[in-house]
Design an enzyme around this catalytic site. Structure first.
Site, PDB file in Angstrom:
ATOM      1  CD1 TRP A  60      37.124  46.934  38.193  1.00  0.00           C
ATOM      2  CD2 TRP A  60      34.943  47.419  38.163  1.00  0.00           C
ATOM      3  NE1 TRP A  60      36.722  46.945  36.880  1.00  0.00           N
ATOM      4  CE2 TRP A  60      35.383  47.244  36.827  1.00  0.00           C
ATOM      5  CE3 TRP A  60      33.598  47.738  38.377  1.00  0.00           C
ATOM      6  CZ2 TRP A  60      34.537  47.371  35.730  1.00  0.00           C
ATOM      7  CZ3 TRP A  60      32.750  47.857  37.284  1.00  0.00           C
ATOM      8  CH2 TRP A  60      33.220  47.673  35.985  1.00  0.00           C
ATOM      9  CG  ASN A  61      32.194  43.160  38.408  1.00  0.00           C
ATOM     10  OD1 ASN A  61      33.018  42.642  39.161  1.00  0.00           O
ATOM     11  ND2 ASN A  61      31.639  42.486  37.400  1.00  0.00           N
TER      12      ASN A  61
ATOM     13  CE  LYS B 155      45.154  43.048  42.540  1.00  0.00           C
ATOM     14  NZ  LYS B 155      44.487  44.378  42.530  1.00  0.00           N
ATOM     15  N   PRO B 156      42.125  43.210  46.476  1.00  0.00           N
ATOM     16  CG  PRO B 156      41.393  44.984  47.818  1.00  0.00           C
ATOM     17  CD  PRO B 156      42.401  43.871  47.763  1.00  0.00           C
TER      18      PRO B 156
ATOM     19  CD  GLU C 290      33.464  35.040  37.131  1.00  0.00           C
ATOM     20  OE1 GLU C 290      33.299  35.569  36.012  1.00  0.00           O
ATOM     21  OE2 GLU C 290      33.260  35.623  38.205  1.00  0.00           O
ATOM     22  CG  LEU C 291      39.246  33.804  33.224  1.00  0.00           C
ATOM     23  CD1 LEU C 291      40.210  33.117  32.268  1.00  0.00           C
ATOM     24  CD2 LEU C 291      39.988  34.745  34.165  1.00  0.00           C
TER      25      LEU C 291
ATOM     26  CB  CYS D 131      31.384  38.366  34.545  1.00  0.00           C
ATOM     27  SG  CYS D 131      30.785  37.661  36.077  1.00  0.00           S
TER      28      CYS D 131
ATOM     29  CD  GLU E 146      34.994  31.953  42.576  1.00  0.00           C
ATOM     30  OE1 GLU E 146      36.164  32.242  42.892  1.00  0.00           O
ATOM     31  OE2 GLU E 146      34.145  32.809  42.241  1.00  0.00           O
TER      32      GLU E 146
END
Length: 570
Positions: free
Chosen positions: A239-240, A263-264, A341-342, A375, A549
């Site tokens: 969401w960010n 899936k947003p 990407e965590l 992040c 990415e």
């Protein structure tokens, strides 16, 4: 500021005869008309909490919410007023997009999308689950053959049209983004441009998925490699950055020849649906780009369907390490190609020979973007002892002057936190730090606006045993730690299982380079706080994820390398 505007709007309205207010507001510009409607709704709710002065002994508290009849009274007008607020109302969609059609959930249920600044409902979107997900995957799989047979230039041409449409509708996309995410409008416009840059880059990169000719060790043979699309790609986005995280994944996938099922995040589906609308206008064929909307309670079943489906050959996820590990485990059953990407816990090191003004500007740019909800946001500020006091006091002065409010208000720099869960975590971190001896230099509490607004905060005298050191705060809080020597700074920076981003500010270029190499992170900014760009690889190490990415390596995540051995050459 929001509370003042609510009161001011109410007092102005009281000066009009009952039948004249609507005629007056109808003459206002579209943006002003929408804001008046939002403020009217909040005023009518009578749900704003009293203003409390900062009090760190209060413990954890929650902010403003709209409940009961007050919330119900707002619902009907919200979506209509939001669409009128746009130059192109067709971008505000309230249905999911599957196989080239706008569809409802199979069960017919919906869930509410709200403005995090006012808690007013913007739209209701389909509450989709596993069955809807299977349908979208099947549509993508059926459409794959036609898309991968198009030439890279043909796919690139479609992406270029999508890019042009995104650019043309920048302001509308930014407004939608601000309404559902809360970030200031200027930041939202920046995100739209950043997101568009990935579409532009991969529209061009589609033509450069080169193979290779390998010299053969055996006479009469020719050895070559070619690149082929991996297949249906599932994209789960946060969401960010609800626009940029979709384009950073979808653009290289589409360029490579892969259909996508997106899936947003449940909090921010409207930006994804607006992008789907523009993709359809750009000529993306049915089934090639699909968007599923689902509430938090269905996220696990949708994620399980995406990660275990035999038809999905690639999964890309941006979000928490906890969820990333679940997706990684579930994807193992079908040995999917993964990009994860965590979470991060970024250190920002300031040496005593650094340009302090530049370092503080770097902190302000990197830390307070999206109210600290990024992040790559610096979570731990490590400042050398000789300049520590000067740095903290100067930073606090700047932070205290940041303007907090609704993202659509001019001049606002800090919006709300996305939801009560985000607010609770920030409060818990600050409460823990203060309890263990940290000093609140500025901020440190709920903002007077209430809701999920939190004061921009600087905490001094922080220590490694505090939650602000071991966990990602994800809010507008600068936690400042002191170090003596270079080796200590590197040790502190690496004392985390995460390794996404890091920052180093130093006057000595050699020192900056040396420390950047020593830090365990996938990306390091040296004397620079803004490091993200479409042309450079983005990703982390350790528990911050796998894969990259962006840049030319980003499209390789959606390609397989096939080796061909040709014999009988004489």
């Amino acid at each position: 500021m929001l509370r003042h505007l609510v009161r001011r709007t109410s007092s102005i309205r009281a000066a009009f005869p009952p039948d004249s207010w609507q005629a007056f507001t109808a003459c206002l510009p579209r943006t002003s008309r929408f804001m008046v409607g939002q403020l009217d709704a909040v005023a009518a709710s009578a749900a704003l909490h009293p203003i409390h002065p900062p009090n760190h002994s209060r413990g954890l508290t929650t902010g403003t919410t709209l409940t009961g009849n007050a919330a119900s009274n707002i619902h009907a007008a919200s979506a209509e007023s939001a669409s009128e607020f746009l130059d192109d109302p067709g971008l505000l969609r309230d249905e999911a997009y599957v196989n080239g059609k706008w569809v409802k959930a199979k069960g017919g249920k919906t869930y509410e999308v709200t403005d995090p600044a006012t808690h007013v409902v913007i739209a209701r979107v389909p509450s989709m689950g596993a069955a809807d997900t299977r349908g979208a995957i099947e549509a993508a799989a059926a459409a794959w053959e036609g898309w991968k047979q198009k030439t890279p230039k043909q796919r690139g041409d479609v992406l270029r049209r999508w890019y042009d449409l995104i650019q043309h509708h920048t302001m509308d996309l930014a407004k939608i983004l601000t309404l559902e995410n809360g970030k200031p409008l200027a930041e939202s416009r920046g995100e739209v441009g950043y997101g568009a840059s990935f579409v532009e880059f991969y529209a061009e990169e589609a033509k450069r998925t080169y193979g290779e000719v390998i010299p053969s060790p055996t006479p009469g043979r020719r050895l070559v490699t070619i690149k082929q699309p991996v297949g249906v790609a599932a994209l789960i986005t946060p969401w960010n950055f609800p626009i940029a995280m979709i384009t950073r994944k979808a653009a290289p996938a589409l360029a490579a020849g892969c259909p996508v099922v997106i899936k947003p995040a449940e909090d921010t589906p409207l930006s994804a649906l607006a992008l789907a609308e523009l993709a359809e206008r750009a000529g993306v064929p049915p089934g090639i780009l699909n968007v599923l909307t689902c509430p938090r309670e269905h996220a696990a079943e949708v994620g399980l369907e995406l990660s275990t489906s035999l038809n999905v050959r690639k999964l890309s996820f941006t979000g928490s390490t906890k969820v990333g590990k679940i997706l990684m485990r579930d994807s193992a059953s079908t040995v999917k190609k993964l990009s994860l990407e965590l979470g991060g816990n970024a250190p920002l090191i300031v040496f005593d020979d650094a340009d302090i003004e530049n370092a503080i500007n770097g902190v302000l740019a990197a830390k307070f973007r999206n109210a600290g909800q990024t992040c790559v946001s610096p979570n731990r500020l490590l400042v050398q002892s000789r300049i520590y006091d000067e740095f903290v006091s100067t930073l606090a002065e700047k932070v205290a002057n940041l303007q907090v409010g609704h993202g659509l208000q001019p001049g606002v720099q800090i919006g709300p936190l996305i939801n009560p869960g985000g607010l609770e975590k920030v409060q818990r971190h600050v409460h823990d730090a203060v309890k263990k001896g940290a000093q609140v230099v500025t901020g440190g509490d709920l903002h007077a606006l209430g809701g999920t607004f939190f004061e921009p905060t600087v905490l001094g005298d922080c220590r490694p045993d505090m939650l602000v050191f071991t966990e990602e705060t994800f809010g507008p809080v600068c936690s400042v730690f002191k170090f003596q020597a270079e080796a200590e700074a590197i040790e502190m920076a690496n004392a985390t299982p995460f390794g996404l981003a890091a920052y180093v500010f130093a006057g000595d270029v050699g020192k900056g380079w040396r420390v950047a190499e020593a830090i365990e992170a996938g990306m390091v900014g040296v004397n620079e706080g803004m490091i993200s760009t479409a042309v450079a690889p983005f990703g982390g190490v350790k528990e911050s994820g796998v894969g990259r990415e962006g840049a030319k390596v980003g499209i390789d995540e959606y390609l397989e390398t096939k080796y061909l051995c040709l014999g009988s050459f004489r």
